[in-house]
Design a protein around this motif. Structure first.
Motif, short mmCIF file in Angstrom:
data_model
loop_
_atom_site.label_atom_id
_atom_site.label_comp_id
_atom_site.label_asym_id
_atom_site.label_seq_id
_atom_site.Cartn_x
_atom_site.Cartn_y
_atom_site.Cartn_z
N UNK A 70 0.85 -1.20 0.00
CA UNK A 70 0.00 0.00 0.00
C UNK A 70 0.89 1.25 0.00
N UNK A 71 1.39 1.56 -1.17
CA UNK A 71 2.25 2.72 -1.32
C UNK A 71 1.43 4.01 -1.20
N UNK A 72 2.05 5.01 -0.61
CA UNK A 72 1.46 6.34 -0.61
C UNK A 72 1.99 7.09 -1.84
N UNK A 73 1.09 7.48 -2.73
CA UNK A 73 1.53 8.24 -3.90
C UNK A 73 1.72 9.70 -3.49
N UNK A 74 2.92 10.21 -3.75
CA UNK A 74 3.25 11.56 -3.36
C UNK A 74 3.50 12.43 -4.58
N UNK A 81 8.78 23.90 -12.02
CA UNK A 81 7.35 23.75 -12.24
C UNK A 81 6.87 22.44 -12.81
N UNK A 82 7.70 21.41 -12.84
CA UNK A 82 7.27 20.10 -13.33
C UNK A 82 6.63 19.32 -12.18
N UNK A 83 5.47 18.72 -12.44
CA UNK A 83 4.80 17.92 -11.42
C UNK A 83 5.46 16.56 -11.33
N UNK A 84 6.05 16.27 -10.19
CA UNK A 84 6.76 15.01 -9.98
C UNK A 84 5.95 14.08 -9.07
N UNK A 85 6.08 12.78 -9.31
CA UNK A 85 5.38 11.80 -8.48
C UNK A 85 6.37 10.79 -7.91
N UNK A 86 5.97 10.18 -6.80
CA UNK A 86 6.79 9.14 -6.20
C UNK A 86 5.96 8.30 -5.26
N UNK A 87 6.54 7.20 -4.78
CA UNK A 87 5.80 6.24 -3.97
C UNK A 87 6.57 5.93 -2.68
N UNK A 90 6.17 2.88 4.27
CA UNK A 90 6.76 2.88 5.60
C UNK A 90 7.25 1.49 5.97
N UNK A 91 8.30 1.44 6.77
CA UNK A 91 8.81 0.16 7.27
C UNK A 91 7.79 -0.51 8.18
N UNK A 92 7.93 -1.82 8.33
CA UNK A 92 7.00 -2.55 9.19
C UNK A 92 7.14 -2.15 10.64
N UNK A 93 8.38 -1.86 11.04
CA UNK A 93 8.65 -1.39 12.39
C UNK A 93 9.24 0.01 12.29
N UNK A 125 13.83 -1.00 6.13
CA UNK A 125 13.86 0.42 5.78
C UNK A 125 12.49 0.96 5.39
N UNK A 126 12.29 2.23 5.59
CA UNK A 126 11.29 2.97 4.83
C UNK A 126 11.85 3.12 3.42
N UNK A 127 11.01 3.03 2.41
CA UNK A 127 11.50 3.19 1.04
C UNK A 127 10.69 4.25 0.30
N UNK A 128 11.38 4.93 -0.61
CA UNK A 128 10.73 5.90 -1.47
C UNK A 128 11.28 5.74 -2.88
N UNK A 129 10.36 5.65 -3.84
CA UNK A 129 10.74 5.45 -5.24
C UNK A 129 10.12 6.56 -6.09
N UNK A 130 10.92 7.54 -6.52
CA UNK A 130 10.39 8.64 -7.33
C UNK A 130 10.43 8.33 -8.83
N UNK A 131 9.46 8.86 -9.56
CA UNK A 131 9.54 8.87 -11.01
C UNK A 131 10.37 10.07 -11.44
N UNK A 132 11.42 9.83 -12.21
CA UNK A 132 12.19 10.95 -12.76
C UNK A 132 11.31 11.74 -13.72
N UNK A 133 11.64 13.00 -13.91
CA UNK A 133 10.87 13.81 -14.87
C UNK A 133 10.88 13.14 -16.24
N UNK A 134 9.73 13.18 -16.90
CA UNK A 134 9.60 12.53 -18.19
C UNK A 134 9.27 11.05 -18.10
#
Length: 328
Positions: A70-74, A81-87, A90-93, A125-134
């Motif tokens: 259950x990723x949080x889309x950010x 001014x480019x709209x960026x997204x990422x996921x 949170x870590x289990x602990x 770990x907590x993990x975050x995976x961003x989409x690069x621009x484009x």
């Protein structure tokens, strides 16, 4: 009369050369930089990987793992001014450890779930995976090849630290273009929470990468075609091919860097990583995987790869609260 004819020939040759350079600049900009499908990479022998690796890429259990989370889309606006997204996941602990995973050219954020599964499930770990621009759901009509993206990943870091707390400790782990991105960031004034960088299959600069591919795929010299393309890229995408330079950045690096590369990589030559390693100002280590092509090291030598990551972090960074078993 002969002189007049020779003058006409020279003028025609010069005109042809100029037209070729202009047309070539637009052709290769559209081919590599402009957002869109890149059919020229289909069937590229330099990107051929083993059947085992391809099976993991296409059918590995990490794919089901990603779909089940259950990723949080950010969302975040870039500085231009480019709209960026990422996921974010949170870590289990509860932990203050965060890894930001940056993907390669033409990829998208959740493809880094191949590595995210390891960080989340085994290292906690907590993990975050961003989409690069484009790429993916991020905006942008061009590919930054790491240069504007270096600022984006730093801004993502600041945003996440703002939400998680200033005690957060961050690792950057990038693959291919994502590796070049985090190396380019290494030369900037990084947020103090960034403690280490792992760069898998990086290139030195966009100009050097394109020069290599221009020769390998099209048998053309870099000069002056790439220099003209660089001017076009600067006008349209806001950066030049030479300033997008990881080699220069790592000579200003202040955080430890682990370099990883396959010894059989023909898409981004292993020598590029070796030189990056040699020129790095901060503490650095180099891990080479025999017979691995581009981006293939994690699958081909997964246990050795994981062990090297853990050893690197234990050597260069306090990881006392990580559930790590070096005997694996």
């Amino acid at each position: 009369m002969k002189k007049i004819r020779w003058k006409k020939v020279i003028v025609l040759l010069v005109a042809f050369f100029v037209i070729f350079q202009i047309a070539g600049s637009f052709f290769f900009y559209n081919l590599a930089i402009k957002r869109g499908p890149k059919d020229f990479l289909t069937g590229n022998v330099d990107l051929k990987v083993s059947a085992e690796t391809m099976d993991v890429f296409l059918n590995g259990d990490w794919i089901d793992w990603v779909e089940q989370q259950e990723f949080e889309e950010m969302h975040m606006p870039s500085r231009d001014g480019v709209d960026l997204t990422g996921y974010y996941l949170a870590a289990k602990q509860p932990t203050d450890k965060l890894v930001i995973l940056t993907h390669g050219y033409l990829g998208h954020a959740k493809q880094m779930g191949l590595y995210g599964q390891y960080y989340h499930e085994e290292l906690g770990y907590n993990i975050f995976m961003p989409n690069a621009r484009g790429h993916g759901k991020s905006g942008g009509d061009y590919y930054g090849f790491g240069w504007p993206d270096r600022l984006d990943v730093m801004d993502w870091t600041k945003l996440l630290v703002g939400e998680m707390g200033t005690h957060t400790q961050v690792i950057y782990h990038g693959l291919s273009m994502g590796a070049a991105t985090v190396l380019m960031a290494s030369g900037e004034n990084l947020p103090k929470q960034v403690k280490a960088i792992i760069a898998d299959s990086p290139y030195q600069s966009v100009y050097q990468l394109f020069a290599y591919q221009l020769d390998r795929m099209f048998h053309l010299p870099a000069f002056p075609l790439l220099d003209n393309m660089s001017l076009l890229t600067s006008a349209r995408a806001g950066y030049s091919l030479k300033e997008a330079d990881a080699l220069s950045a790592v000579q200003r690096a202040t955080v430890p860097i682990l370099y990883i590369h396959g010894n059989a990589d023909t898409f981004v030559p292993t020598e590029m990583t070796k030189e990056l390693f040699e020129k790095t100002k901060s503490d650095a280590e180099l891990f080479l995987v025999d017979d691995a092509n581009h981006g293939e090291a994690f699958v081909m030598e997964q246990e050795a790869y994981k062990r090297k990551v853990v050893e690197f972090l234990e050597t260069h960074w306090s990881t006392s609260n990580l559930p790590i078993d070096l005997s694996r």
